[in-house]
Design an enzyme around this catalytic site. Sequence first.
Site, short mmCIF file in Angstrom:
data_model
loop_
_atom_site.label_atom_id
_atom_site.label_comp_id
_atom_site.label_asym_id
_atom_site.label_seq_id
_atom_site.Cartn_x
_atom_site.Cartn_y
_atom_site.Cartn_z
CB SER A 1 -0.97 -0.04 1.18
OG SER A 1 -1.94 0.96 1.09
CG ASP B 1 -3.25 7.20 1.40
OD1 ASP B 1 -4.20 6.40 1.38
OD2 ASP B 1 -2.06 6.83 1.43
CG HIS C 1 -5.36 -0.09 -2.09
ND1 HIS C 1 -5.27 -1.28 -1.41
CD2 HIS C 1 -4.56 0.79 -1.41
CE1 HIS C 1 -4.47 -1.13 -0.36
NE2 HIS C 1 -4.02 0.10 -0.35
#
Length: 235
Positions: A122, A137, A159
Amino acid sequence: MQNCIIASTSTIHGSGPLEYLTEELIELYSDCSEILFIPYARPGGISHDEYTIGINNIFKKINKRVLGIHMFSNIDEAFSNTQGVFTGGGNTFLLVKQLYQNKVIEPLKNAINAGTPYLGTSAGSNICGLTMQTTNDMPIVYPPSFKTLGIVPFNINPHYLDPDPSSTHKGETRETRIKEFHNLNSPPVVGLREGSWLRVANNDIILKGELSARIFEQNKTPYEKETGSSFSQLN
């Protein structure tokens, strides 16, 4: 020679943390008894200690000991006998700010380039690209630079989610956001789907896992690269 696993996520549906990568991690860290863990991304705002304890419990299953980088009195000490490194997920803005603030960027990059085994998931995979500008983010803090490690010659979007034609949500898709990035920036972007990872070894970058990756290049139509494909020429 670099020796890395750059994974979209630590956890996939129906599997425990890092469980789907167990065999890969045994191979990656075969010569390591201790792993230096970088907990700066702090998922959900947990403490460095909490994060490190949780990761140590996972790595005990493959007979590895984890030491958090925050446990050392200085960064030189942390990297002096480093056998392997893992940077976990969380918030990429916070991770990158802490990497710069604690002067970890250069020692980490040097260790990876010298062949120290590295796992990133990630946010920890995001920093392997040229910049962190394709993170998903929220900008909860302000890092001094968006420039990251440049272990691979492109940016990464962990993701990665495909547009859902049946969804009633009218907000921007991930593909739209990456197109916005390419309006002002030229590096290619690899959309890594959940359960996929890039294996960096033997001077090559190979896509692993069951799913293809979505590739975005400036002024080009996005396209797919199948698992097993090389990404070393993508720049």
